[in-house]
Design a protein around this motif. Structure first.
Motif, PDB file in Angstrom:
ATOM      1  N   ALA A   1      10.009  -1.273  -1.150  1.00 35.63           N
ATOM      2  CA  ALA A   1      10.507  -2.102  -2.256  1.00 35.63           C
ATOM      3  C   ALA A   1      11.646  -3.004  -1.788  1.00 35.63           C
ATOM      4  CB  ALA A   1      10.968  -1.211  -3.407  1.00 35.63           C
ATOM      5  N   ILE A   2      12.573  -2.427  -1.021  1.00 34.69           N
ATOM      6  CA  ILE A   2      13.690  -3.224  -0.498  1.00 34.69           C
ATOM      7  C   ILE A   2      13.178  -4.272   0.488  1.00 34.69           C
ATOM      8  CG2 ILE A   2      15.760  -3.126   0.938  1.00 34.69           C
ATOM      9  CD1 ILE A   2      16.409  -0.443  -0.336  1.00 34.69           C
TER      10      ILE A   2
ATOM     11  N   ILE B   1       6.426   9.113  -7.512  1.00 35.04           N
ATOM     12  CA  ILE B   1       7.211   7.884  -7.562  1.00 35.04           C
ATOM     13  C   ILE B   1       8.568   8.094  -8.229  1.00 35.04           C
ATOM     14  CG2 ILE B   1       6.280   7.074  -9.781  1.00 35.04           C
ATOM     15  CD1 ILE B   1       6.183   4.243  -8.437  1.00 35.04           C
ATOM     16  N   ARG B   2       8.700   9.099  -9.125  1.00 35.74           N
ATOM     17  CA  ARG B   2       9.974   9.363  -9.782  1.00 35.74           C
ATOM     18  C   ARG B   2      10.821  10.380  -9.017  1.00 35.74           C
ATOM     19  NH1 ARG B   2       9.995   7.278 -14.923  1.00 35.74           N
ATOM     20  NH2 ARG B   2       7.951   6.695 -15.783  1.00 35.74           N
ATOM     21  N   VAL B   3      10.248  10.948  -7.976  1.00 37.86           N
ATOM     22  CA  VAL B   3      10.944  12.011  -7.229  1.00 37.86           C
ATOM     23  C   VAL B   3      11.317  11.554  -5.826  1.00 37.86           C
ATOM     24  CG1 VAL B   3      10.791  14.366  -6.355  1.00 37.86           C
ATOM     25  CG2 VAL B   3       9.717  13.775  -8.556  1.00 37.86           C
ATOM     26  N   ALA B   4      10.332  11.031  -5.098  1.00 34.45           N
ATOM     27  CA  ALA B   4      10.528  10.668  -3.685  1.00 34.45           C
ATOM     28  C   ALA B   4      11.102   9.258  -3.566  1.00 34.45           C
ATOM     29  CB  ALA B   4       9.208  10.787  -2.926  1.00 34.45           C
ATOM     30  N   TRP B   5      12.397   9.122  -3.881  1.00 30.41           N
ATOM     31  CA  TRP B   5      13.033   7.807  -3.793  1.00 30.41           C
ATOM     32  C   TRP B   5      13.012   7.247  -2.378  1.00 30.41           C
ATOM     33  CZ3 TRP B   5      16.984   7.870  -0.357  1.00 30.41           C
ATOM     34  CH2 TRP B   5      17.581   9.107  -0.073  1.00 30.41           C
ATOM     35  N   TRP B   6      13.030   8.135  -1.389  1.00 29.23           N
ATOM     36  CA  TRP B   6      13.023   7.703   0.012  1.00 29.23           C
ATOM     37  C   TRP B   6      11.675   7.109   0.425  1.00 29.23           C
ATOM     38  CZ3 TRP B   6      13.363  12.755  -1.722  1.00 29.23           C
ATOM     39  CH2 TRP B   6      12.236  13.561  -1.531  1.00 29.23           C
ATOM     40  N   TRP B   7      10.644   7.371  -0.373  1.00 36.37           N
ATOM     41  CA  TRP B   7       9.323   6.804  -0.127  1.00 36.37           C
ATOM     42  C   TRP B   7       9.183   5.450  -0.837  1.00 36.37           C
ATOM     43  CZ3 TRP B   7       4.261  10.034  -1.318  1.00 36.37           C
ATOM     44  CH2 TRP B   7       3.157   9.397  -0.735  1.00 36.37           C
ATOM     45  N   VAL B   8       9.884   5.288  -1.955  1.00 37.15           N
ATOM     46  CA  VAL B   8       9.786   4.076  -2.759  1.00 37.15           C
ATOM     47  C   VAL B   8      10.698   2.963  -2.237  1.00 37.15           C
ATOM     48  CG1 VAL B   8      10.104   3.094  -5.067  1.00 37.15           C
ATOM     49  CG2 VAL B   8       9.193   5.420  -4.804  1.00 37.15           C
ATOM     50  N   LEU B   9      11.925   3.312  -1.893  1.00 37.30           N
ATOM     51  CA  LEU B   9      12.927   2.295  -1.586  1.00 37.30           C
ATOM     52  C   LEU B   9      12.623   1.435  -0.355  1.00 37.30           C
ATOM     53  CD1 LEU B   9      16.342   3.996  -2.455  1.00 37.30           C
ATOM     54  CD2 LEU B   9      15.046   2.290  -3.748  1.00 37.30           C
ATOM     55  N   PRO B  10      12.206   2.004   0.791  1.00 37.10           N
ATOM     56  CA  PRO B  10      11.991   1.139   1.965  1.00 37.10           C
ATOM     57  C   PRO B  10      11.027  -0.023   1.727  1.00 37.10           C
ATOM     58  CG  PRO B  10      12.081   3.420   2.651  1.00 37.10           C
ATOM     59  CD  PRO B  10      12.057   3.431   1.157  1.00 37.10           C
TER      60      PRO B  10
ATOM     61  N   ALA C   1      13.844  -8.078  -0.145  1.00 37.47           N
ATOM     62  CA  ALA C   1      14.723  -8.781   0.797  1.00 37.47           C
ATOM     63  C   ALA C   1      14.048 -10.021   1.371  1.00 37.47           C
ATOM     64  CB  ALA C   1      15.142  -7.835   1.920  1.00 37.47           C
ATOM     65  N   VAL C   2      12.789  -9.886   1.755  1.00 40.94           N
ATOM     66  CA  VAL C   2      12.086 -11.026   2.370  1.00 40.94           C
ATOM     67  C   VAL C   2      11.884 -12.151   1.372  1.00 40.94           C
ATOM     68  CG1 VAL C   2       9.949 -11.769   3.458  1.00 40.94           C
ATOM     69  CG2 VAL C   2      10.962  -9.580   4.079  1.00 40.94           C
ATOM     70  N   THR C   3      11.428 -11.823   0.164  1.00 40.75           N
ATOM     71  CA  THR C   3      11.209 -12.865  -0.835  1.00 40.75           C
ATOM     72  C   THR C   3      12.524 -13.539  -1.225  1.00 40.75           C
ATOM     73  OG1 THR C   3      11.269 -11.149  -2.562  1.00 40.75           O
ATOM     74  CG2 THR C   3       9.113 -11.851  -1.767  1.00 40.75           C
ATOM     75  N   THR C   4      13.603 -12.757  -1.289  1.00 42.96           N
ATOM     76  CA  THR C   4      14.909 -13.345  -1.582  1.00 42.96           C
ATOM     77  C   THR C   4      15.370 -14.237  -0.436  1.00 42.96           C
ATOM     78  OG1 THR C   4      15.525 -11.427  -2.924  1.00 42.96           O
ATOM     79  CG2 THR C   4      17.311 -12.846  -2.168  1.00 42.96           C
TER      80      THR C   4
ATOM     81  N   ARG D   1       0.831  -1.208   0.000  1.00 44.54           N
ATOM     82  CA  ARG D   1       0.000   0.000   0.000  1.00 44.54           C
ATOM     83  C   ARG D   1       0.863   1.254   0.000  1.00 44.54           C
ATOM     84  NH1 ARG D   1      -3.839   2.716   3.749  1.00 44.54           N
ATOM     85  NH2 ARG D   1      -5.546   3.451   2.416  1.00 44.54           N
ATOM     86  N   MET D   2       2.035   1.199   0.613  1.00 44.21           N
ATOM     87  CA  MET D   2       2.952   2.333   0.562  1.00 44.21           C
ATOM     88  C   MET D   2       3.346   2.626  -0.892  1.00 44.21           C
ATOM     89  SD  MET D   2       5.486   1.673   3.832  1.00 44.21           S
ATOM     90  CE  MET D   2       6.509   3.102   3.444  1.00 44.21           C
ATOM     91  N   LEU D   3       3.624   1.577  -1.656  1.00 44.18           N
ATOM     92  CA  LEU D   3       3.975   1.763  -3.068  1.00 44.18           C
ATOM     93  C   LEU D   3       2.784   2.289  -3.860  1.00 44.18           C
ATOM     94  CD1 LEU D   3       6.068  -1.488  -3.663  1.00 44.18           C
ATOM     95  CD2 LEU D   3       6.926   0.852  -3.412  1.00 44.18           C
ATOM     96  N   GLU D   4       1.584   1.841  -3.505  1.00 44.03           N
ATOM     97  CA  GLU D   4       0.392   2.342  -4.184  1.00 44.03           C
ATOM     98  C   GLU D   4       0.189   3.823  -3.902  1.00 44.03           C
ATOM     99  OE1 GLU D   4      -4.094   3.183  -3.974  1.00 44.03           O
ATOM    100  OE2 GLU D   4      -2.868   2.589  -2.251  1.00 44.03           O
ATOM    101  N   GLN D   5       0.444   4.251  -2.671  1.00 44.77           N
ATOM    102  CA  GLN D   5       0.252   5.655  -2.316  1.00 44.77           C
ATOM    103  C   GLN D   5       1.269   6.568  -3.001  1.00 44.77           C
ATOM    104  OE1 GLN D   5       0.369   5.463   1.970  1.00 44.77           O
ATOM    105  NE2 GLN D   5      -1.845   5.232   2.153  1.00 44.77           N
TER     106      GLN D   5
END
Length: 307
Positions: free
Chosen positions: A277-278, A266-275, A282-285, A255-259
């Motif tokens: 996404a990582i 999404i192309r500007v706030a990398w600090w909102w996307v990365l946590p 990380a968990v699936t890996t 939901r964070m990625l959806e927001q």
């Protein structure tokens, strides 16, 4: 029926102890792999965040709006009051990340375990009994394969209010098919072995033979696909949330990625996307790395090839 097959509490406890020792030895063998150690550490950290994450969050992920100098802190990069920055609504991203671990854990854990259990039981029953039972269950499995997961899930969730538990149920409904197919194939081989036929000849009933003689010999495959199903469930749950079909009352990584996508940042706030996404990556890996090491135990040929 022979008294040999009457229930003996002492024998049952001894069997459980033996299976526990076997599981511990298997875990120790899995963790000899360095990649599996990393994956296991990630899974433990994820579980910790899922349990205690909301308690560790410095702010409420939804109710608290960060302010600075009398104005809302919109899309602020990491630093100051917000260690991981803020959203376009002035919400603390670190708090959302910590709180979002719990719904993600619930969907992944219960979705994966539910998928593994249902797939195991269907495959075990189908492979053991064969005949009309096998025909019915495999045609049901074929139907599930024929129905595309994402469109069907979106249709179902369009008519109800999504919740974490409902999403988990939808995932189990559509993801059990793969474990069921694999377990059925293994059971059809195991049931032809001498010890299974001997158990039947000495008076063991179908349920006892199926669960005490056949099931333990395919349990490794069941655990393997349950581990993989946890990863599948996390990705599928995050995908549904990203498309706007997540639980609207909770904050999850999907939901964070959806927001951030809906806000246009999404192309500007990398600090909102990365946590988030990582976190998802990380968990699936981590689940895959542990599952891959466990697969070497289930399939010794893989270990031999690597040596």
């Amino acid at each position: 029926m022979s008294s040999e097959y009457s229930f003996d509490p002492g024998t049952a406890i001894e069997r459980l102890r033996s299976e526990g020792d076997r599981a511990w030895r298997t875990l120790r063998f899995v963790l000899r792999d360095n990649s599996a150690k990393v994956g296991f550490a990630v899974i433990v950290a994820f579980g910790f965040l899922g349990i205690f994450g909301p308690l560790l969050a410095p702010y409420h992920p939804i109710e608290d709006t960060l302010q600075q100098g009398g104005s809302m802190m919109r899309l602020q990069p990491p630093g100051g009051k917000a260690v991981l920055g803020t959203t376009s609504f002035g919400k603390d991203i670190l708090s959302q990340f910590l709180a979002g671990a719990r719904p993600t854990l619930i969907v992944g854990l219960f979705g994966g375990v539910g998928t593994g259990v249902v797939g195991f039981l269907v495959g075990l029953t189908s492979g053991y009994f064969g005949g009309r039972v096998d025909e019915f269950l495999m045609r049901l499995t074929d139907l599930t394969f024929a129905l595309p997961f994402m469109p069907m899930a979106l249709v179902i969730l369009s008519f109800v209010t999504p919740s974490v538990w409902l999403i988990t149920a939808v995932l189990v409904t559509f993801l059990w098919k793969m474990p069921a197919r694999v377990i059925r194939s293994e059971v059809m081989t195991v049931k032809e072995r001498t010890f299974v036929k001997s158990a039947r000849a000495r008076g063991a009933g179908h349920l006892r033979t199926m669960f005490l003689h056949v099931a333990p010999n395919v349990l490794g495959i069941g655990f393997l696909y349950t581990a993989y199903a946890v990863g599948w469930s996390i990705v599928a749950g995050a995908s549904l949330a990203f498309l706007g079909f997540g639980d609207p009352t909770t904050t999850s990584w999907g939901r964070m990625l959806e927001q951030v996508f809906r806000s246009g940042a999404i192309r500007v706030a990398w600090w909102w996307v990365l946590p988030p996404a990582i976190g998802i990556g990380a968990v699936t890996t981590g689940v895959f790395l542990v599952g891959r090491a466990f697969e070497e135990i289930v399939n010794p040929d893989l270990q031999t090839d690597q040596e």
